[in-house]
Design a protein around this motif. Structure first.
Motif, mmCIF file in Angstrom:
data_model
loop_
_atom_site.group_PDB
_atom_site.id
_atom_site.type_symbol
_atom_site.label_atom_id
_atom_site.label_comp_id
_atom_site.label_asym_id
_atom_site.label_seq_id
_atom_site.Cartn_x
_atom_site.Cartn_y
_atom_site.Cartn_z
ATOM 1 N N SER A 85 0.834 -1.194 0.000
ATOM 2 C CA SER A 85 0.000 0.000 0.000
ATOM 3 C C SER A 85 0.872 1.248 0.000
ATOM 4 C CB SER A 85 -0.915 0.007 1.234
ATOM 5 O OG SER A 85 -0.127 -0.016 2.404
ATOM 6 N N LEU A 86 0.330 2.333 -0.548
ATOM 7 C CA LEU A 86 1.060 3.588 -0.636
ATOM 8 C C LEU A 86 0.968 4.313 0.699
ATOM 9 C CD1 LEU A 86 2.586 5.517 -2.548
ATOM 10 C CD2 LEU A 86 0.401 6.557 -3.092
ATOM 11 N N GLY A 87 2.059 4.293 1.473
ATOM 12 C CA GLY A 87 2.051 4.919 2.789
ATOM 13 C C GLY A 87 2.678 6.297 2.810
ATOM 14 N N HIS A 88 3.406 6.648 1.733
ATOM 15 C CA HIS A 88 4.060 7.952 1.705
ATOM 16 C C HIS A 88 4.390 8.335 0.273
ATOM 17 C CE1 HIS A 88 7.490 5.165 1.532
ATOM 18 N NE2 HIS A 88 8.052 6.111 0.801
ATOM 19 N N LEU A 89 4.726 9.596 0.089
ATOM 20 C CA LEU A 89 5.245 10.087 -1.183
ATOM 21 C C LEU A 89 6.636 10.653 -0.941
ATOM 22 C CD1 LEU A 89 2.323 11.986 -2.961
ATOM 23 C CD2 LEU A 89 3.220 9.731 -3.471
ATOM 24 N N LYS A 90 7.524 10.451 -1.893
ATOM 25 C CA LYS A 90 8.862 11.003 -1.797
ATOM 26 C C LYS A 90 9.022 12.045 -2.901
ATOM 27 C CE LYS A 90 13.743 9.666 -1.554
ATOM 28 N NZ LYS A 90 14.708 8.553 -1.745
ATOM 29 N N LEU A 95 10.121 13.042 2.453
ATOM 30 C CA LEU A 95 9.023 12.098 2.646
ATOM 31 C C LEU A 95 7.780 12.816 3.162
ATOM 32 C CD1 LEU A 95 10.722 8.954 4.244
ATOM 33 C CD2 LEU A 95 9.836 9.194 1.932
ATOM 34 N N ILE A 96 6.637 12.528 2.539
ATOM 35 C CA ILE A 96 5.355 13.085 2.971
ATOM 36 C C ILE A 96 4.467 11.919 3.381
ATOM 37 C CG2 ILE A 96 3.342 14.443 2.299
ATOM 38 C CD1 ILE A 96 5.111 15.809 0.214
ATOM 39 N N THR A 97 4.043 11.904 4.644
ATOM 40 C CA THR A 97 3.251 10.790 5.168
ATOM 41 C C THR A 97 1.809 11.181 5.499
ATOM 42 O OG1 THR A 97 4.084 11.276 7.392
ATOM 43 C CG2 THR A 97 5.290 9.634 6.108
ATOM 44 N N ASP A 98 1.536 12.476 5.638
ATOM 45 C CA ASP A 98 0.181 12.912 5.966
ATOM 46 C C ASP A 98 -0.749 12.663 4.775
ATOM 47 O OD1 ASP A 98 -1.705 14.481 7.768
ATOM 48 O OD2 ASP A 98 -1.796 15.669 5.926
ATOM 49 N N LYS A 99 -1.863 11.964 5.020
ATOM 50 C CA LYS A 99 -2.765 11.572 3.935
ATOM 51 C C LYS A 99 -3.348 12.774 3.189
ATOM 52 C CE LYS A 99 -4.136 7.060 5.776
ATOM 53 N NZ LYS A 99 -5.248 6.206 6.226
ATOM 54 N N LYS A 100 -3.688 13.827 3.935
ATOM 55 C CA LYS A 100 -4.270 15.004 3.295
ATOM 56 C C LYS A 100 -3.237 15.694 2.400
ATOM 57 C CE LYS A 100 -7.108 19.051 4.332
ATOM 58 N NZ LYS A 100 -7.750 19.867 5.390
ATOM 59 N N GLN A 101 -2.006 15.771 2.882
ATOM 60 C CA GLN A 101 -0.935 16.368 2.091
ATOM 61 C C GLN A 101 -0.670 15.559 0.820
ATOM 62 O OE1 GLN A 101 2.146 16.936 5.341
ATOM 63 N NE2 GLN A 101 2.525 18.786 4.169
#
Length: 218
Positions: A85-90, A95-101
């Motif tokens: 599952s996609l838990g973060h964006l790089k 690293l961005i982990t906040d779902k709204k972000q």
């Protein structure tokens, strides 16, 4: 990597490969027959193990078994890797982990890629040139493309629709293509009402976007 693979499968494949190498070195009728026999034996053992593994799993199912568990087992038996599952964006090393972000960042990226500013300079120049020309909006709305949709057009559009995933409303195209005539007529009335009034339901503006990360990419 698959639950049905055991020592018997491993040994059968080993013997098959050994017979195959022997056949390549010495292609005699005797070696051909031996290779075919071991090949058939390996195929039979693997098929039996697959069947036994599936039967064993099915016997463990109950009314409380989750569909996710079933699909996971099917993927394992087929040898497919489970998707993480996609838990973060790089992004740019951050690293961005906040779902709204994450959602906002994906939306802004898609918006940027879809905007006219993303077009090539050559296309933008042609676009600006044609936008300067005045457009005649006078019409009596009797053109063919301004007429209400017919039931035949609706049926043709549904036949050409792709068998894609459902949206937020959980209504599948296959459900629409199997509607009776009375329900299709009602659906046509809704479409023509939107077409003639210009009022588009806000819920129909929503879409479900599934981000699939590429290896080694932001």
């Amino acid at each position: 990597k698959v639950p049905w693979f055991n020592d018997a499968c491993k040994q059968a494949i080993k013997e098959r490969k050994k017979a195959q190498r022997k056949l390549f070195r010495n292609p005699t009728a005797e070696n051909v027959l031996a290779f075919k026999q071991l090949k058939a034996k390996a195929r039979h053992i693997i098929k039996t193990q697959k069947k036994t593994s599936w039967q064993s799993f099915c016997s463990s199912l109950t009314s409380k078994t989750k569909p996710k568990t079933v699909w996971k087992a099917i993927r394992k038996i087929k040898g497919k890797k489970s998707t993480s599952s996609l838990g973060h964006l790089k992004v740019n090393g951050k690293l961005i982990t906040d779902k709204k972000q994450i959602a906002n960042l994906l939306a802004s990226t898609i918006s940027k890629n879809s905007s006219s500013q993303h077009y090539s300079p050559k296309f933008q120049a042609i676009k600006k040139q044609h936008e300067k020309k005045p457009v005649k909006f006078t019409s009596d709305n009797t053109e063919d493309y301004n007429q209400p949709f017919s039931l035949l057009e609706l049926k043709q559009a549904l036949q050409k629709s792709n068998d894609s995933a459902v949206g937020p409303d959980d209504i599948h195209y296959r459900l629409l293509t199997n509607l009776p005539e009375s329900s299709l007529t009602l659906l046509l009335t809704v479409f023509n009402s939107i077409w003639e009034s210009g009022i588009f339901p806000p819920s129909w503006r929503e879409a479900t976007i599934v981000a699939i990360p590429k290896p080694g990419k932001d």
